[in-house]
Scaffold this active site. Sequence first.
Site, short mmCIF file in Angstrom:
data_model
loop_
_atom_site.label_atom_id
_atom_site.label_comp_id
_atom_site.label_asym_id
_atom_site.label_seq_id
_atom_site.Cartn_x
_atom_site.Cartn_y
_atom_site.Cartn_z
CG ASN A 156 112.24 83.37 -26.03
OD1 ASN A 156 112.81 84.26 -25.37
ND2 ASN A 156 112.89 82.48 -26.74
CD1 TRP A 157 108.51 88.93 -25.46
CD2 TRP A 157 109.10 90.70 -24.23
NE1 TRP A 157 107.36 89.55 -25.03
CE2 TRP A 157 107.70 90.63 -24.28
CE3 TRP A 157 109.70 91.72 -23.51
CZ2 TRP A 157 106.87 91.57 -23.64
CZ3 TRP A 157 108.90 92.65 -22.86
CH2 TRP A 157 107.50 92.57 -22.93
CE LYS A 158 113.56 83.70 -30.04
NZ LYS A 158 113.88 82.95 -31.23
CG HIS B 273 115.75 79.33 -26.79
ND1 HIS B 273 116.46 79.63 -27.93
CD2 HIS B 273 114.45 79.47 -27.09
CE1 HIS B 273 115.59 79.96 -28.88
NE2 HIS B 273 114.36 79.86 -28.40
CD GLU C 281 117.32 82.13 -30.46
OE1 GLU C 281 117.12 82.86 -29.47
OE2 GLU C 281 116.51 82.01 -31.40
CD GLU D 39 111.24 76.99 -28.79
OE1 GLU D 39 110.36 77.83 -29.02
OE2 GLU D 39 112.39 77.31 -28.43
N GLY E 98 112.29 81.09 -35.99
CA GLY E 98 112.60 82.34 -36.67
C GLY E 98 112.73 82.20 -38.17
CB SER F 259 107.64 79.81 -37.54
OG SER F 259 108.99 80.14 -37.84
N GLY G 102 108.25 83.22 -30.26
CA GLY G 102 109.32 84.20 -30.32
C GLY G 102 108.85 85.47 -31.02
N GLY G 103 109.20 85.60 -32.29
CA GLY G 103 108.92 86.82 -33.05
C GLY G 103 107.51 87.36 -32.90
#
Length: 239
Positions: free
Chosen positions: A6-8, A92, A94, A162, A168, A198, A219-220
Amino acid sequence: MLIAGNWKMFKTPSETEAFCRALVEPLANIENVDAAICPPYVSLATALEELEGTQVDVYAQNVHWELSGAYTGEISAAMLVALGVAGTIVGHSERRQYFAETDETTARRAKAAIDAGLKVIACVGELEAERDAGVTEMVLKRQMKPIVDLIGAHERLVVAYEPVWAIGTGKTATPEQAQETHAFIRSLLDVPILYGGSVKPDNAGDLMSRPDIDGALVGGASLDVDSFAAICSAAVVDA
Ligand code: PGA
């Protein structure tokens, strides 16, 4: 085993092109792992072009529930299908936290995507205060209910667990915590369940070896080719 990145709100089309070109080779020898990347809308076409003919799927990060209409800023499932996108993330945390996404809108988005022929990664997860208060299962049940009612088990539906406190933050759920929660989610809906929050190359293998963890939403650590590829190879342990 599905590993989705997930590149956001990261990576322009040219950054996407460079990433995809570098990704093909390290993933070529990894078997039994389905990899997917979820770039921002503006970079989807580039990703599709670069990854055509590879085993890497391209997913969007969200989708609207109507096929078309006066919904400024939104993208429909039909548009994603026309572009050639394989699937989409919905709900998601966010989106829930910053864009007022609810359990109901998440389920409606998921349903529209499924009906259009897309694969769906539907995200659920509790806040830290909810885990501390011992209401994790109640929260997950509430989040899952509209998805279960509207769609149920479907071959193109995947759930991503999640925990919001792990996204994150570097605070991953322990494999035991994740396994226990995945088993609970599976009791509500028997579909593949990804863990997210994470996930890194050094914790992916242990998480993926648990019986009810069927992959990861990363993600990251998905923004760097080497770490994304390392997570994909770590997932082979349980392939
Ligand atoms: P993270 O994000 O891996 O950076 O914690 C996961 C996600 O938000 O999907």
